[in-house]
Enzyme design. Structure first.
Site, mmCIF file in Angstrom:
data_model
loop_
_atom_site.group_PDB
_atom_site.id
_atom_site.type_symbol
_atom_site.label_atom_id
_atom_site.label_comp_id
_atom_site.label_asym_id
_atom_site.label_seq_id
_atom_site.Cartn_x
_atom_site.Cartn_y
_atom_site.Cartn_z
ATOM 1 N N CYS A 1 -4.666 -6.281 6.338
ATOM 2 C CA CYS A 1 -5.886 -5.886 6.046
ATOM 3 C C CYS A 1 -6.577 -7.315 6.386
ATOM 4 C CB CYS A 1 -5.906 -5.485 4.796
ATOM 5 S SG CYS A 1 -5.084 -3.591 4.860
ATOM 6 N N HIS B 1 -11.991 -5.082 1.397
ATOM 7 C CA HIS B 1 -11.629 -4.527 2.035
ATOM 8 C C HIS B 1 -11.631 -2.890 1.289
ATOM 9 C CE1 HIS B 1 -8.086 -3.561 4.483
ATOM 10 N NE2 HIS B 1 -7.329 -2.950 3.076
ATOM 11 N N ASN C 1 -8.220 3.992 4.577
ATOM 12 C CA ASN C 1 -7.759 2.252 4.898
ATOM 13 C C ASN C 1 -7.853 2.114 6.367
ATOM 14 O OD1 ASN C 1 -6.501 -0.577 4.714
ATOM 15 N ND2 ASN C 1 -5.088 0.223 3.279
HETATM 16 O O1 UT7 Z 1 -4.215 -2.743 2.662
HETATM 17 C C1 UT7 Z 1 -3.181 -3.496 2.046
HETATM 18 C C2 UT7 Z 1 -3.356 -3.114 0.875
HETATM 19 N N1 UT7 Z 1 -2.968 -1.383 -0.062
HETATM 20 C C3 UT7 Z 1 -3.572 -1.292 -0.824
HETATM 21 O O2 UT7 Z 1 -4.084 -2.092 -1.257
HETATM 22 C C4 UT7 Z 1 -3.408 -0.257 -2.080
HETATM 23 C C5 UT7 Z 1 -2.464 -0.257 -2.900
HETATM 24 N N2 UT7 Z 1 -1.727 0.794 -4.084
HETATM 25 C C6 UT7 Z 1 -2.790 1.826 -4.112
HETATM 26 O O3 UT7 Z 1 -4.009 2.131 -3.201
HETATM 27 C C7 UT7 Z 1 -1.880 3.059 -5.034
HETATM 28 O O4 UT7 Z 1 -0.405 3.123 -5.752
HETATM 29 C C8 UT7 Z 1 -1.887 4.674 -4.611
HETATM 30 C C9 UT7 Z 1 -2.993 5.340 -3.906
HETATM 31 C C10 UT7 Z 1 -1.561 4.101 -3.082
HETATM 32 C C11 UT7 Z 1 -0.989 5.604 -4.997
HETATM 33 O O5 UT7 Z 1 -1.782 5.415 -6.236
HETATM 34 P P1 UT7 Z 1 -0.868 5.441 -7.708
HETATM 35 O O6 UT7 Z 1 -1.865 5.880 -8.999
HETATM 36 O O7 UT7 Z 1 -0.466 3.769 -8.277
HETATM 37 O O8 UT7 Z 1 -0.158 6.229 -7.688
HETATM 38 P P2 UT7 Z 1 1.361 6.386 -7.895
HETATM 39 O O9 UT7 Z 1 2.760 5.847 -6.986
HETATM 40 O O10 UT7 Z 1 2.332 5.818 -9.205
HETATM 41 O O11 UT7 Z 1 1.833 7.821 -7.906
HETATM 42 C C12 UT7 Z 1 1.451 8.464 -9.289
HETATM 43 C C13 UT7 Z 1 1.950 9.986 -8.091
HETATM 44 C C14 UT7 Z 1 3.477 10.595 -8.001
HETATM 45 O O12 UT7 Z 1 4.153 11.651 -9.019
HETATM 46 P P3 UT7 Z 1 4.889 11.552 -10.824
HETATM 47 O O13 UT7 Z 1 5.856 9.783 -10.429
HETATM 48 O O14 UT7 Z 1 3.862 10.658 -11.314
HETATM 49 O O15 UT7 Z 1 5.559 12.777 -10.783
HETATM 50 C C15 UT7 Z 1 3.600 10.403 -7.178
HETATM 51 O O16 UT7 Z 1 4.747 11.093 -6.197
HETATM 52 O O17 UT7 Z 1 1.226 10.598 -8.057
HETATM 53 C C16 UT7 Z 1 2.474 11.305 -6.519
HETATM 54 N N3 UT7 Z 1 2.256 10.982 -5.586
HETATM 55 C C17 UT7 Z 1 0.795 12.143 -4.240
HETATM 56 N N4 UT7 Z 1 0.707 13.546 -5.332
HETATM 57 C C18 UT7 Z 1 -0.728 13.984 -4.788
HETATM 58 C C19 UT7 Z 1 2.256 10.062 -4.284
HETATM 59 N N5 UT7 Z 1 1.090 10.336 -3.180
HETATM 60 C C20 UT7 Z 1 0.048 11.273 -3.560
HETATM 61 C C21 UT7 Z 1 0.000 12.479 -3.283
HETATM 62 N N6 UT7 Z 1 -1.018 13.322 -3.522
HETATM 63 N N7 UT7 Z 1 -0.463 11.750 -1.739
#
Ligand code: UT7
Length: 339
Positions: A123, A266, A296
């Site tokens: 990125c 970004h 993204n």
């Molecule tokens: O481009 C390079 C740089 N990339 C980035 O900067 C991305 C950085 N990371 C992020 O943007 C975020 O971490 C994400 C958007 C990828 C995820 O958001 P989060 O708030 O960190 O969520 P998480 O991974 O901690 O997941 C929270 C919950 C989980 O369920 P439990 O374990 O709490 O029951 C996941 O299984 O959300 C669940 N989950 C979803 N639920 C519905 C993960 N993906 C989804 C989804 N729909 N698509």
């Protein structure tokens, strides 16, 4: 995170003479994704800010999108393919492992005088390309460079993995860089900053498809050639690295955050952008956002946003624009440009 980084207060002037971008026509909305994986528009919107993304057709490759964006940047700069002597395409989704996607772009733009190659900095790639083209022009090696960030991420996403498939989209953005003359200082690059931390390579990668893990008949079902990410870890690193990179580029330009008219970050996650700009005390009306439309797009994200800002009322002559990016590697990069 900035121990192995390179910063520059720019001494010999190079300017952006034109920008361009291209996104595929096909739109994939959050509601479309609800029918593909266990997700919801509400989750995607509240966790990321993304509402929809563009998906390239089967016959539409990274080089096609890159060439469209590049042609628009050349048109705006008022030069032709034959005037370009350097093409750098930043991509992690090349048409082929070799030759470089930049070679296909050279052919499609009739830019046969140009040296053409790709860089892989995820990125941050467009800003890495900006810096290396800037240095090459400042040294006098090249006069006009076309830099492009282009990605067909839809071809490298596991469409059964809700953790990642909701995040990414396809597109391309480009800029023409040229040496500044006294008559036209618009688009002058004031400062740059680049950094890399290979210790964190495993938290965001495409594990298969390279020499370390070729795709075989045996492992083909395991989606190894798809993006894999430890989201929370990447999130924390992104906030820290982008904030620091922003501060360094602003300081190297001899400015403060108050002097920045527009931040073009970004476009990965609205919460990451808010965290950075809150810490820099930059209000939301000074931040350019288009991730709701495109998701993204990795190396293309800052480039597309720069072009959209340039072609809208978002930037005016004399504005100081901060570009800042973060991605796999880990890599990060920033630049301040006077419009
Ligand atoms: O481009 C390079 C740089 N990339 C980035 O900067 C991305 C950085 N990371 C992020 O943007 C975020 O971490 C994400 C958007 C990828 C995820 O958001 P989060 O708030 O960190 O969520 P998480 O991974 O901690 O997941 C929270 C919950 C989980 O369920 P439990 O374990 O709490 O029951 C996941 O299984 O959300 C669940 N989950 C979803 N639920 C519905 C993960 N993906 C989804 C989804 N729909 N698509």
């Amino acid at each position: 995170m900035t121990n192995n980084a390179a910063s520059n207060k720019v001494t010999r002037a190079v300017r952006i003479a034109g920008t361009g971008s291209y996104v595929p026509e096909k739109i994939l909305t959050n509601h479309d994704l609800e029918k593909m994986v266990d997700t919801s528009d509400d989750w995607i919107t509240s966790r990321t800010g993304i509402k929809e993304r563009r998906i390239a057709g089967a016959d539409e490759f990274t080089s096609h999108m890159a060439s469209h964006a590049g042609r628009r940047a050349l048109d705006q700069a008022g030069i032709r393919g034959e005037d370009i002597d350097l093409i750098i395409v930043a991509t992690i989704t090349p048409d082929t492992l070799t030759p470089a996607t930049a070679c296909y772009v050279q052919k499609s733009l009739d830019a046969y005088r140009a040296v053409a190659f790709d860089i892989s900095a995820a990125c941050s790639g467009f800003l890495y390309a900006l810096e290396f083209a800037r240095v090459a022009i400042a040294c006098g090696t090249f006069k006009n460079a076309l830099i492009i960030g282009a990605e067909k991420l839809s071809a490298f996403v596991n469409w059964t993995d809700r953790d990642t498939c909701v995040l990414f989209g396809d597109g391309a953005g480009a800029a023409v860089l040229t040496s500044q003359d006294d008559d036209n200082a618009a688009g002058t690059i004031l400062s740059t900053h680049l950094g890399t931390d290979g210790k964190q390579a495993a938290i965001l990668n495409i594990p298969g498809g390279g020499s370390a893990c070729p795709i075989t008949l045996q492992n083909a079902e395991q989606h190894l050639a798809a993006l894999a990410m430890q989201g929370r870890e990447v999130f924390k690193c992104a906030v820290n690295a982008m904030r620091q990179a922003a501060e360094i580029a602003i300081e190297e330009a001899g400015l403060t955050a108050d002097d920045i008219s527009l931040v073009i970050p970004h476009q990965a996650n609205l919460r990451i952008i808010d965290a950075i700009t809150d810490r820099l005390k930059i209000e939301k009306n000074r931040v350019f956002i288009n991730l709701d439309k495109y998701g993204n797009t990795s190396a293309a994200a800052v480039a597309i946003a720069l072009d959209e800002a340039n072609r809208s009322a978002a930037v005016k002559p004399g504005d100081r624009i901060l570009l800042v990016a973060f991605g796999a590697g880990l890599t990060w990069a920033s630049a301040v440009i006077e419009w």
